[in-house]
Design an enzyme around this catalytic site. Structure first.
Site, mmCIF file in Angstrom:
data_model
loop_
_atom_site.group_PDB
_atom_site.id
_atom_site.type_symbol
_atom_site.label_atom_id
_atom_site.label_comp_id
_atom_site.label_asym_id
_atom_site.label_seq_id
_atom_site.Cartn_x
_atom_site.Cartn_y
_atom_site.Cartn_z
ATOM 1 N N HIS A 1 0.803 -1.232 0.000
ATOM 2 C CA HIS A 1 0.000 0.000 0.000
ATOM 3 C C HIS A 1 0.829 1.273 0.000
ATOM 4 O O HIS A 1 0.271 2.363 -0.119
ATOM 5 C CB HIS A 1 -0.933 0.027 1.207
ATOM 6 C CG HIS A 1 -0.205 0.297 2.501
ATOM 7 N ND1 HIS A 1 0.446 -0.685 3.203
ATOM 8 C CD2 HIS A 1 -0.015 1.454 3.207
ATOM 9 C CE1 HIS A 1 1.003 -0.160 4.284
ATOM 10 N NE2 HIS A 1 0.749 1.130 4.308
HETATM 11 C C1 UD1 Z 1 -1.871 5.643 5.516
HETATM 12 C C2 UD1 Z 1 -0.541 6.201 6.045
HETATM 13 C C3 UD1 Z 1 0.524 5.099 5.976
HETATM 14 C C4 UD1 Z 1 0.062 3.842 6.679
HETATM 15 C C5 UD1 Z 1 -1.286 3.406 6.145
HETATM 16 C C6 UD1 Z 1 -1.805 2.249 6.933
HETATM 17 C C7 UD1 Z 1 -0.035 8.568 5.655
HETATM 18 C C8 UD1 Z 1 0.774 9.516 4.852
HETATM 19 N N1 UD1 Z 1 -0.044 7.313 5.213
HETATM 20 O O1 UD1 Z 1 -1.681 5.322 4.141
HETATM 21 O O2 UD1 Z 1 1.701 5.567 6.618
HETATM 22 O O3 UD1 Z 1 1.011 2.842 6.460
HETATM 23 O O4 UD1 Z 1 -2.221 4.485 6.255
HETATM 24 O O5 UD1 Z 1 -2.694 1.465 6.199
HETATM 25 O O6 UD1 Z 1 -0.618 8.945 6.640
HETATM 26 N N2 UD1 Z 1 -9.102 4.692 1.573
HETATM 27 C C9 UD1 Z 1 -10.344 4.119 1.555
HETATM 28 N N3 UD1 Z 1 -10.908 3.784 2.752
HETATM 29 C C10 UD1 Z 1 -10.301 3.990 3.938
HETATM 30 C C11 UD1 Z 1 -9.028 4.555 3.932
HETATM 31 C C12 UD1 Z 1 -8.436 4.903 2.755
HETATM 32 O O7 UD1 Z 1 -10.946 3.938 0.497
HETATM 33 O O8 UD1 Z 1 -10.872 3.635 4.980
HETATM 34 C C13 UD1 Z 1 -8.478 5.058 0.269
HETATM 35 C C14 UD1 Z 1 -8.864 6.451 -0.164
HETATM 36 O O9 UD1 Z 1 -8.972 6.455 -1.541
HETATM 37 C C15 UD1 Z 1 -7.672 7.276 0.233
HETATM 38 C C16 UD1 Z 1 -6.523 6.284 0.013
HETATM 39 O O10 UD1 Z 1 -7.074 5.017 0.390
HETATM 40 O O11 UD1 Z 1 -7.538 8.408 -0.548
HETATM 41 C C17 UD1 Z 1 -5.307 6.541 0.835
HETATM 42 O O12 UD1 Z 1 -5.647 6.645 2.217
HETATM 43 P P1 UD1 Z 1 -4.696 7.474 3.222
HETATM 44 O O13 UD1 Z 1 -5.206 7.308 4.605
HETATM 45 O O14 UD1 Z 1 -4.510 8.844 2.736
HETATM 46 O O15 UD1 Z 1 -3.312 6.759 3.045
HETATM 47 P P2 UD1 Z 1 -2.921 5.222 3.167
HETATM 48 O O16 UD1 Z 1 -2.383 4.768 1.875
HETATM 49 O O17 UD1 Z 1 -4.024 4.469 3.793
HETATM 50 N N1 UDP Z 2 -3.461 -5.898 8.938
HETATM 51 C C1 UDP Z 2 -4.744 -6.420 9.121
HETATM 52 N N2 UDP Z 2 -5.439 -6.801 8.016
HETATM 53 C C2 UDP Z 2 -4.936 -6.712 6.757
HETATM 54 C C3 UDP Z 2 -3.633 -6.183 6.589
HETATM 55 C C4 UDP Z 2 -2.925 -5.772 7.702
HETATM 56 O O1 UDP Z 2 -5.210 -6.544 10.245
HETATM 57 O O2 UDP Z 2 -5.631 -7.092 5.804
HETATM 58 C C5 UDP Z 2 -2.739 -5.408 10.133
HETATM 59 C C6 UDP Z 2 -1.361 -6.004 10.353
HETATM 60 O O3 UDP Z 2 -1.426 -7.153 11.165
HETATM 61 C C7 UDP Z 2 -0.642 -4.862 11.057
HETATM 62 C C8 UDP Z 2 -1.274 -3.606 10.473
HETATM 63 O O4 UDP Z 2 -2.522 -4.026 9.922
HETATM 64 O O5 UDP Z 2 -0.934 -4.860 12.447
HETATM 65 C C9 UDP Z 2 -0.380 -3.023 9.408
HETATM 66 O O6 UDP Z 2 -1.057 -1.999 8.759
HETATM 67 P P1 UDP Z 2 -0.569 -1.397 7.396
HETATM 68 O O7 UDP Z 2 0.291 -2.361 6.688
HETATM 69 O O8 UDP Z 2 -1.777 -0.880 6.718
HETATM 70 O O9 UDP Z 2 0.246 -0.110 7.871
HETATM 71 P P2 UDP Z 2 1.772 0.142 8.277
HETATM 72 O O10 UDP Z 2 2.118 -0.763 9.395
HETATM 73 O O11 UDP Z 2 2.613 -0.048 7.060
HETATM 74 O O12 UDP Z 2 1.776 1.577 8.679
#
Ligand code: UD1
Ligand code: UDP
Length: 362
Positions: free
Chosen positions: A203
């Site tokens: 992601h």
């Molecule tokens: C964010 C964090 C990243 C973290 C990740 C965990 C930042 C800069 N990034 O990335 O560090 O590792 O969360 O998963 O803060 N979206 C949905 N539904 C949701 C959430 C997101 O559809 O519930 C989609 C939306 O299109 C949104 C995109 O995902 O624009 C990105 O979401 P965003 O929270 O901005 O960044 P992540 O890639 O989730």
């Molecule tokens: N995780 C989860 N379901 C999923 C993928 C990840 O519960 O389908 C959990 C995973 O065990 C970990 C956390 O989500 O605890 C990691 O989140 P993510 O990779 O989105 O973010 P990051 O750690 O890179 O910020």
């Protein structure tokens, strides 16, 4: 004591704050749980509050922003309003997301002490928004809860002005607390049609927002030496859709694409897979937990979890398809003995963090 505000905006923050919330409750310290709405789908937010048996958040913010800057500003403004009402003793943030920086800035503007859980991680990769968020937060936090000696040393080198405490990472606490429950209650393995499989997630913005990297991952998945179970993050789903690649990914016979899974199901998949392929931060930590103990191929150019590499769990393989496939072949063929101790602590990080807060504010 005035309440501790615990902020979580995204999936990993809810998971890693859960042990802290539990420890605050056990210590009978007053706290206010804020979900600041960066993640909002059921399966990226509420599902985790249920899985981890947390109480309803006291505040659930709704964010409606279309750029990272606007998202940060909106969370900051809404957090500012609730901090005015709650008047906390300390605001706890965890990790490196936009929610973390936003809530930390809101606290800073009100001269409320900030506690940064998981302070001091550095990837030295300035393409990553997370590297900016964590550096900025570390420099305005009064309490820096460093998970490892390396994190502590990074903070000392940068002359942060806050106090540094070595605690371990609450990711390990969460695995220890939930794996037994997950193994008892999750039925995810009934849905997996493969005996032996790799578990994949991806992601990172610098990966999936780049079509060349997406194409490389597609090639890896189609040529993988092992079947792949792939719970897909919403950002990645969106990018695959925009590039007309989603149907091709879902049509791959050796890949089971799933929606984002709950924590208990995901723990069971980590426990049962042969190998993990990921660009996640938290998963690199969880793979080192004694109950999981899995090799991780990190499909990124850098990692801020170098401890997992040094302990033999993780290998940073980059994003080139050939390099990833070669590493998968090697990992699938060889059984490696991994350490039984995690470099991210012994599962007592939350207790240590709460003890420090208790001592400082009561
Ligand atoms: C964010 C964090 C990243 C973290 C990740 C965990 C930042 C800069 N990034 O990335 O560090 O590792 O969360 O998963 O803060 N979206 C949905 N539904 C949701 C959430 C997101 O559809 O519930 C989609 C939306 O299109 C949104 C995109 O995902 O624009 C990105 O979401 P965003 O929270 O901005 O960044 P992540 O890639 O989730
Ligand atoms: N995780 C989860 N379901 C999923 C993928 C990840 O519960 O389908 C959990 C995973 O065990 C970990 C956390 O989500 O605890 C990691 O989140 P993510 O990779 O989105 O973010 P990051 O750690 O890179 O910020």
């Amino acid at each position: 004591m005035k309440p501790v505000v615990v902020v979580a905006g995204t999936r990993p923050e809810i998971i890693k704050m859960a042990p802290i919330i539990r420890a605050l409750k056990e210590a009978q310290l007053p706290y206010v749980f804020v979900h600041c709405g960066q993640h909002y789908d059921y399966n990226m937010a509420r599902q985790f509050i249920e899985n981890l048996e947390l109480d309803e958040p006291d505040y659930s913010l709704k964010i409606d922003a279309s750029s990272p800057g606007a998202q940060t500003a909106e969370i900051m403004a809404k957090t500012d309003q609730l901090l005015a009402k709650v008047e906390p003793s300390i605001v706890l943030v965890e990790g490196d997301t936009n929610s973390v920086l936003a809530a930390a800035l809101a606290a800073n503007k009100r001269f409320i002490p900030i506690g940064h859980v998981e302070a001091g991680l550095r990837s030295f990769d300035l393409r990553m928004p997370e590297e900016h968020n964590r550096r900025l937060t570390d420099h305005i936090a009064e309490f820096l809860f460093a998970p490892t000696e390396r994190a502590k040393s990074n903070l000392l080198k940068e002359n942060v002005w806050g106090k540094i405490f070595l605690t371990g990472n609450t990711a390990i606490d969460a695995v220890n607390q939930h794996l037994p429950i997950a193994e008892k209650n999750s039925q995810i393995m009934e849905k997996i049609p493969f005996q032996t499989f790799a578990l994949a997630t991806a992601h990172r913005a610098e990966n999936v927002d780049n079509v060349e990297v997406l194409e490389s991952f597609m090639e890896v998945f189609s040529k993988s030496p092992l079947p792949i179970v792939y719970p897909m993050h919403p950002r990645t789903r969106k990018r695959l859709q925009e590039n007309n690649m989603l149907a091709d990914m879902e049509a791959l016979k050796n890949v089971l694409v799933l929606p984002p899974l709950g924590y208990l199901d995901f723990l069971v998949l980590m426990k049962n897979c042969k190998l993990i392929i990921t660009d996640s931060g938290g998963i690199q930590e969880e793979a080192t937990a004694p109950g999981i103990k899995k090799r991780v191929l990190v499909i990124r150019l850098s990692t801020e979890r170098q401890e997992a590499v040094e302990a033999g769990f993780a290998l940073v393989v980059g994003t080139d398809s050939k390099a990833i496939l070669d590493a998968m072949e090697e990992a699938a063929a060889n059984q490696t003995t991994l350490p039984s101790v995690s470099p991210f602590g012994d599962g007592t990080a939350a207790q240590k963090t709460v003890d420090i807060i208790k001592k400082s504010f009561t």
